[in-house]
Design a protein around this motif. Structure first.
Motif, PDB file in Angstrom:
ATOM      1  N   UNK A  14     -21.933  -3.886   8.710  1.00  0.00           N
ATOM      2  CA  UNK A  14     -23.182  -4.638   8.850  1.00  0.00           C
ATOM      3  C   UNK A  14     -22.968  -6.049   8.322  1.00  0.00           C
ATOM      4  N   UNK A  15     -23.321  -7.039   9.123  1.00  0.00           N
ATOM      5  CA  UNK A  15     -23.195  -8.426   8.694  1.00  0.00           C
ATOM      6  C   UNK A  15     -22.138  -9.188   9.474  1.00  0.00           C
ATOM      7  N   UNK A  16     -22.090 -10.495   9.235  1.00  0.00           N
ATOM      8  CA  UNK A  16     -21.126 -11.374   9.895  1.00  0.00           C
ATOM      9  C   UNK A  16     -20.026 -11.728   8.887  1.00  0.00           C
ATOM     10  N   UNK A  17     -18.820 -11.220   9.132  1.00  0.00           N
ATOM     11  CA  UNK A  17     -17.716 -11.400   8.187  1.00  0.00           C
ATOM     12  C   UNK A  17     -16.844 -12.611   8.513  1.00  0.00           C
ATOM     13  N   UNK A  18     -17.171 -13.341   9.532  1.00  0.00           N
ATOM     14  CA  UNK A  18     -16.261 -14.370  10.044  1.00  0.00           C
ATOM     15  C   UNK A  18     -16.234 -15.660   9.227  1.00  0.00           C
ATOM     16  N   UNK A  19     -17.136 -15.807   8.252  1.00  0.00           N
ATOM     17  CA  UNK A  19     -17.202 -17.062   7.513  1.00  0.00           C
ATOM     18  C   UNK A  19     -16.692 -16.955   6.077  1.00  0.00           C
ATOM     19  N   UNK A  20     -16.054 -15.859   5.762  1.00  0.00           N
ATOM     20  CA  UNK A  20     -15.627 -15.660   4.375  1.00  0.00           C
ATOM     21  C   UNK A  20     -14.153 -15.288   4.292  1.00  0.00           C
ATOM     22  N   UNK A  21     -13.604 -15.474   3.084  1.00  0.00           N
ATOM     23  CA  UNK A  21     -12.197 -15.147   2.849  1.00  0.00           C
ATOM     24  C   UNK A  21     -12.082 -14.200   1.658  1.00  0.00           C
ATOM     25  N   UNK A  22     -10.960 -13.467   1.628  1.00  0.00           N
ATOM     26  CA  UNK A  22     -10.812 -12.409   0.639  1.00  0.00           C
ATOM     27  C   UNK A  22      -9.330 -12.240   0.308  1.00  0.00           C
ATOM     28  N   UNK A  23      -9.062 -11.633  -0.839  1.00  0.00           N
ATOM     29  CA  UNK A  23      -7.675 -11.316  -1.200  1.00  0.00           C
ATOM     30  C   UNK A  23      -7.114 -10.340  -0.165  1.00  0.00           C
ATOM     31  N   UNK A  24      -5.919 -10.584   0.362  1.00  0.00           N
ATOM     32  CA  UNK A  24      -5.386  -9.725   1.419  1.00  0.00           C
ATOM     33  C   UNK A  24      -5.007  -8.319   0.940  1.00  0.00           C
ATOM     34  N   UNK A  25      -5.097  -7.375   1.879  1.00  0.00           N
ATOM     35  CA  UNK A  25      -4.632  -5.994   1.702  1.00  0.00           C
ATOM     36  C   UNK A  25      -5.412  -5.199   0.646  1.00  0.00           C
ATOM     37  N   UNK A  26      -6.597  -5.679   0.266  1.00  0.00           N
ATOM     38  CA  UNK A  26      -7.420  -4.923  -0.679  1.00  0.00           C
ATOM     39  C   UNK A  26      -8.117  -3.768   0.036  1.00  0.00           C
ATOM     40  N   UNK A  27      -8.781  -4.084   1.139  1.00  0.00           N
ATOM     41  CA  UNK A  27      -9.564  -3.077   1.856  1.00  0.00           C
ATOM     42  C   UNK A  27      -8.669  -1.975   2.412  1.00  0.00           C
ATOM     43  N   UNK A  28      -7.542  -2.355   3.000  1.00  0.00           N
ATOM     44  CA  UNK A  28      -6.655  -1.365   3.604  1.00  0.00           C
ATOM     45  C   UNK A  28      -6.084  -0.434   2.540  1.00  0.00           C
ATOM     46  N   UNK A  29      -5.850  -0.947   1.332  1.00  0.00           N
ATOM     47  CA  UNK A  29      -5.326  -0.111   0.248  1.00  0.00           C
ATOM     48  C   UNK A  29      -6.345   0.935  -0.172  1.00  0.00           C
ATOM     49  N   UNK A  30      -7.631   0.545  -0.209  1.00  0.00           N
ATOM     50  CA  UNK A  30      -8.697   1.490  -0.549  1.00  0.00           C
ATOM     51  C   UNK A  30      -8.773   2.597   0.494  1.00  0.00           C
ATOM     52  N   UNK A  31      -8.725   2.203   1.778  1.00  0.00           N
ATOM     53  CA  UNK A  31      -8.802   3.180   2.863  1.00  0.00           C
ATOM     54  C   UNK A  31      -7.574   4.090   2.859  1.00  0.00           C
ATOM     55  N   UNK A  32      -6.413   3.505   2.699  1.00  0.00           N
ATOM     56  CA  UNK A  32      -5.179   4.293   2.692  1.00  0.00           C
ATOM     57  C   UNK A  32      -5.181   5.307   1.552  1.00  0.00           C
ATOM     58  N   UNK A  33      -5.703   4.906   0.393  1.00  0.00           N
ATOM     59  CA  UNK A  33      -5.785   5.811  -0.748  1.00  0.00           C
ATOM     60  C   UNK A  33      -6.662   7.024  -0.421  1.00  0.00           C
ATOM     61  N   UNK A  34      -7.797   6.766   0.265  1.00  0.00           N
ATOM     62  CA  UNK A  34      -8.692   7.866   0.639  1.00  0.00           C
ATOM     63  C   UNK A  34      -8.058   8.792   1.657  1.00  0.00           C
ATOM     64  N   UNK A  35      -7.328   8.218   2.615  1.00  0.00           N
ATOM     65  CA  UNK A  35      -6.671   9.043   3.639  1.00  0.00           C
ATOM     66  C   UNK A  35      -5.548   9.868   3.021  1.00  0.00           C
ATOM     67  N   UNK A  36      -4.824   9.270   2.100  1.00  0.00           N
ATOM     68  CA  UNK A  36      -3.673   9.948   1.512  1.00  0.00           C
ATOM     69  C   UNK A  36      -4.085  11.117   0.622  1.00  0.00           C
ATOM     70  N   UNK A  37      -5.201  10.968  -0.078  1.00  0.00           N
ATOM     71  CA  UNK A  37      -5.556  11.969  -1.082  1.00  0.00           C
ATOM     72  C   UNK A  37      -6.849  12.731  -0.771  1.00  0.00           C
ATOM     73  N   UNK A  38      -7.400  12.526   0.426  1.00  0.00           N
ATOM     74  CA  UNK A  38      -8.638  13.218   0.774  1.00  0.00           C
ATOM     75  C   UNK A  38      -8.431  14.271   1.842  1.00  0.00           C
ATOM     76  N   UNK A  39      -9.493  15.011   2.129  1.00  0.00           N
ATOM     77  CA  UNK A  39      -9.479  15.989   3.211  1.00  0.00           C
ATOM     78  C   UNK A  39     -10.714  15.732   4.066  1.00  0.00           C
ATOM     79  N   UNK A  40     -10.538  15.646   5.376  1.00  0.00           N
ATOM     80  CA  UNK A  40     -11.648  15.293   6.263  1.00  0.00           C
ATOM     81  C   UNK A  40     -11.416  15.885   7.644  1.00  0.00           C
ATOM     82  N   UNK A  41     -11.059  17.164   7.678  1.00  0.00           N
ATOM     83  CA  UNK A  41     -10.817  17.843   8.950  1.00  0.00           C
ATOM     84  C   UNK A  41     -12.052  18.572   9.461  1.00  0.00           C
ATOM     85  N   UNK A  42     -13.191  18.256   8.855  1.00  0.00           N
ATOM     86  CA  UNK A  42     -14.467  18.864   9.252  1.00  0.00           C
ATOM     87  C   UNK A  42     -15.505  17.750   9.314  1.00  0.00           C
ATOM     88  N   UNK A  43     -16.304  17.678  10.377  1.00  0.00           N
ATOM     89  CA  UNK A  43     -17.305  16.602  10.469  1.00  0.00           C
ATOM     90  C   UNK A  43     -18.306  16.604   9.320  1.00  0.00           C
TER      91      UNK A  43
END
Length: 272
Positions: free
Chosen positions: A163-192
């Motif tokens: 939600x929102x317009x992200x095109x006008x802001x900047x952020x430290x790189x690879x922060x978001x992907x690290x959070x997501x990767x951590x959840x995928x690596x250590x979570x279970x989500x084989x059920x809706x």
């Protein structure tokens, strides 16, 4: 006899006066000594406070130096990694693989080209900068999620909302992907019913990125093994060297069954 009486009375009152003077002098001396003791105690307290402030300033300086060294080390490591792999060579090689694979399977070809785009972004010069486009990081996360879904033939469930317009802001790189990767690596989500939920929102210059996953009691069942929490600790260090404490937060909610990471940035405070 009257004279003696008057003399006794005079002596008596003189003695009283001397006693009063003596008591007054004694109490005055006591008061002066108490004031000296209070002043001495106040000076000792002030000296202790000064010593404590100097110690805290020294610790803060040491922590800042450590943080700067950690940042320099991280930048050096990224530069070293970038030097080991020529991004153009890798991207061109993946394109060559795509040309050959797509003849046998369009789906496989699409995966290769998506992965090539991700690797080009991850190894590009801009991803080594202090900050990159927030929209680019969001798109990178979405590409990563899509590849992961394809990897498991859509038998895992990852819900991403934005939600929102992200095109006008900047952020430290690879922060978001690290959070997501951590959840995928250590979570279970084989059920809706226990999907890995990710939400990115930017409202009134306040960015919130939330990732919540069900803890996987059997880490090898779906995900790759790895050291839990290393990526998150890395994020904390990188954020502290980039943003003031009052302008960002990284909250970890480690529940019995769920694990949630909430990352926020107040862009209004960054502009001050």
């Amino acid at each position: 006899m009257d004279f003696n009486q008057n003399e006794l009375i005079t002596h008596f009152w003189n003695a009283q006066i001397y006693t009063i003077y003596a008591l007054g002098y004694y109490f005055a001396q006591m008061s002066i000594q108490q004031q000296k003791d209070i002043a001495l105690r106040d000076r000792e307290i002030a000296e202790q406070k000064i010593a404590l402030a100097e110690k805290e300033a020294k610790i803060a300086k040491q922590e800042l130096e450590i943080a700067i060294l950690a940042k320099e080390k991280a930048l050096a490591e990224m530069a070293f990694l970038r030097a080991q792999i020529n991004p153009h060579f890798m991207y061109n090689t993946l394109n060559m693989i795509f040309e050959r694979v797509r003849k046998a399977s369009r789906e496989a070809g699409d995966i290769v080209i998506a992965f090539a785009e991700m690797m080009r972004y991850a190894t590009s010069t801009k991803s080594q900068d202090d900050e990159v486009d927030l929209q680019g990081e969001i798109d990178f996360v979405k590409q990563y999620i899509d590849l992961h879904l394809q990897r498991y033939h859509y038998r895992v469930y990852i819900d991403f909302e934005e939600e929102g317009d992200f095109s006008y802001h900047r952020i430290v790189p690879m922060i978001l992907i690290t959070i997501v990767e951590n959840g995928i690596k250590h979570g279970i989500f084989d059920d809706p019913e226990i999907a890995f939920t990710i939400n990115a929102s930017l409202i009134d210059e306040f960015f919130v990125f939330t990732a919540k996953n069900k803890k996987n009691p059997y880490p090898n069942f779906i995900n790759d093994t790895g050291q839990t929490g290393v990526g998150i600790e890395n994020i904390k260090k990188r954020l502290l060297t980039t943003y003031p404490a009052e302008a960002h937060s990284l909250e970890i909610i480690d529940g019995d069954e769920d694990y949630t990471v909430i990352f926020t940035i107040n862009f209004n405070l960054l502009r001050k």
